[in-house]
Design a protein around this motif. Structure first.
Motif, PDB file in Angstrom:
ATOM      1  N   ALA A   8       0.819  -1.322   0.120  1.00  0.00           N
ATOM      2  CA  ALA A   8      -0.037  -0.157   0.015  1.00  0.00           C
ATOM      3  C   ALA A   8       0.716   1.530   0.056  1.00  0.00           C
ATOM      4  N   ALA A   9       2.037   1.079   0.431  1.00  0.00           N
ATOM      5  CA  ALA A   9       3.018   2.401   0.496  1.00  0.00           C
ATOM      6  C   ALA A   9       3.418   2.651  -0.773  1.00  0.00           C
ATOM      7  N   ALA A  10       3.730   1.622  -1.569  1.00  0.00           N
ATOM      8  CA  ALA A  10       3.910   1.721  -3.097  1.00  0.00           C
ATOM      9  C   ALA A  10       2.973   2.449  -3.918  1.00  0.00           C
ATOM     10  N   GLU A  11       1.555   1.927  -3.556  1.00  0.00           N
ATOM     11  CA  GLU A  11       0.559   2.532  -4.316  1.00  0.00           C
ATOM     12  C   GLU A  11       0.372   3.973  -3.963  1.00  0.00           C
ATOM     13  N   ALA A  12       0.296   4.385  -2.668  1.00  0.00           N
ATOM     14  CA  ALA A  12       0.244   5.647  -2.472  1.00  0.00           C
ATOM     15  C   ALA A  12       1.237   6.699  -2.885  1.00  0.00           C
ATOM     16  N   ALA A  13       2.633   6.114  -3.151  1.00  0.00           N
ATOM     17  CA  ALA A  13       3.681   6.809  -3.651  1.00  0.00           C
ATOM     18  C   ALA A  13       3.834   7.062  -4.882  1.00  0.00           C
ATOM     19  N   GLY A  14       2.919   5.817  -5.879  1.00  0.00           N
ATOM     20  CA  GLY A  14       3.195   5.830  -7.223  1.00  0.00           C
ATOM     21  C   GLY A  14       4.569   5.096  -7.577  1.00  0.00           C
ATOM     22  N   ALA A  15       5.230   4.570  -6.778  1.00  0.00           N
ATOM     23  CA  ALA A  15       6.492   3.970  -7.087  1.00  0.00           C
ATOM     24  C   ALA A  15       6.993   3.099  -6.073  1.00  0.00           C
ATOM     25  N   GLU A  16       8.118   2.336  -6.551  1.00  0.00           N
ATOM     26  CA  GLU A  16       8.648   1.309  -5.449  1.00  0.00           C
ATOM     27  C   GLU A  16       9.807   1.760  -4.762  1.00  0.00           C
ATOM     28  N   GLU A  17      10.287   2.749  -5.062  1.00  0.00           N
ATOM     29  CA  GLU A  17      11.701   3.580  -4.564  1.00  0.00           C
ATOM     30  C   GLU A  17      11.586   4.814  -5.070  1.00  0.00           C
ATOM     31  N   GLU A  18      12.617   5.681  -4.308  1.00  0.00           N
ATOM     32  CA  GLU A  18      12.941   7.035  -4.730  1.00  0.00           C
ATOM     33  C   GLU A  18      13.783   7.743  -3.876  1.00  0.00           C
ATOM     34  N   ARG A  19      14.983   8.571  -4.295  1.00  0.00           N
ATOM     35  CA  ARG A  19      15.685   9.112  -3.605  1.00  0.00           C
ATOM     36  C   ARG A  19      15.127  10.526  -3.095  1.00  0.00           C
ATOM     37  N   LEU A  20      15.363  10.918  -1.896  1.00  0.00           N
ATOM     38  CA  LEU A  20      14.818  11.979  -1.105  1.00  0.00           C
ATOM     39  C   LEU A  20      16.150  12.656  -0.569  1.00  0.00           C
ATOM     40  N   GLU A  21      16.010  14.018  -0.367  1.00  0.00           N
ATOM     41  CA  GLU A  21      16.840  14.939  -0.113  1.00  0.00           C
ATOM     42  C   GLU A  21      16.523  15.190   1.370  1.00  0.00           C
ATOM     43  N   LEU A  22      16.957  14.737   2.295  1.00  0.00           N
ATOM     44  CA  LEU A  22      16.763  15.317   3.701  1.00  0.00           C
ATOM     45  C   LEU A  22      17.702  15.831   4.542  1.00  0.00           C
ATOM     46  N   ASN A  23      18.055  16.706   5.241  1.00  0.00           N
ATOM     47  CA  ASN A  23      19.134  16.830   6.198  1.00  0.00           C
ATOM     48  C   ASN A  23      19.636  15.740   7.131  1.00  0.00           C
ATOM     49  N   SER A  24      20.622  15.266   6.708  1.00  0.00           N
ATOM     50  CA  SER A  24      21.131  13.868   7.217  1.00  0.00           C
ATOM     51  C   SER A  24      21.338  14.026   8.833  1.00  0.00           C
ATOM     52  N   VAL A  37       3.629  12.311   4.002  1.00  0.00           N
ATOM     53  CA  VAL A  37       2.335  12.725   3.880  1.00  0.00           C
ATOM     54  C   VAL A  37       1.910  14.067   3.345  1.00  0.00           C
ATOM     55  N   ASP A  38       2.744  15.078   3.416  1.00  0.00           N
ATOM     56  CA  ASP A  38       2.762  16.201   2.603  1.00  0.00           C
ATOM     57  C   ASP A  38       2.935  16.044   1.156  1.00  0.00           C
ATOM     58  N   ARG A  39       3.717  15.170   0.778  1.00  0.00           N
ATOM     59  CA  ARG A  39       3.993  14.848  -0.658  1.00  0.00           C
ATOM     60  C   ARG A  39       3.024  13.802  -1.343  1.00  0.00           C
ATOM     61  N   TYR A  40       2.260  13.059  -0.430  1.00  0.00           N
ATOM     62  CA  TYR A  40       1.347  12.181  -1.133  1.00  0.00           C
ATOM     63  C   TYR A  40      -0.129  11.976  -0.606  1.00  0.00           C
ATOM     64  N   GLY A  41      -0.219  12.768   0.439  1.00  0.00           N
ATOM     65  CA  GLY A  41      -1.548  12.921   0.777  1.00  0.00           C
ATOM     66  C   GLY A  41      -2.487  11.812   1.743  1.00  0.00           C
TER      67      GLY A  41
END
Length: 80
Positions: A8-24, A37-41
């Motif tokens: 269900a997480a892949a369905e919500a994101a519309g992808a199986e994986e992605e790279r995100l930039e976060l302050n490490s 949540v902000d990105r995918y609702g």
């Protein structure tokens, strides 16, 4: 960071994986959850509200848990 999504997480994101930039230095389960949540609702909000995050091979739900280079977003699983 690499974020991998399952079921269900892949369905919500519309992808199986992605790279995100976060302050490490400040990246936590909570900051990632909020970003997703902000990105995918609403659909992603339901997934992360009841699911979990796999960080360094350990299931985590605590929003203060620091995350590293890869996180798996896991939906809630039914027992059997």
């Amino acid at each position: 960071m690499l974020v991998r999504y399952f079921a269900a997480a892949a369905e919500a994101a519309g992808a199986e994986e992605e790279r995100l930039e976060l302050n490490s230095d400040a990246a936590t389960v909570g900051t990632l959850r909020d970003l997703l949540v902000d990105r995918y609702g609403a659909l992603m909000a339901r997934v992360v509200a009841n699911g979990s995050f796999l960080v360094d091979g350990v299931v985590r739900r605590d929003p203060e848990t620091r995350i590293g280079a890869q996180v798996d977003v896991l939906p809630p699983f039914a027992g059997g």
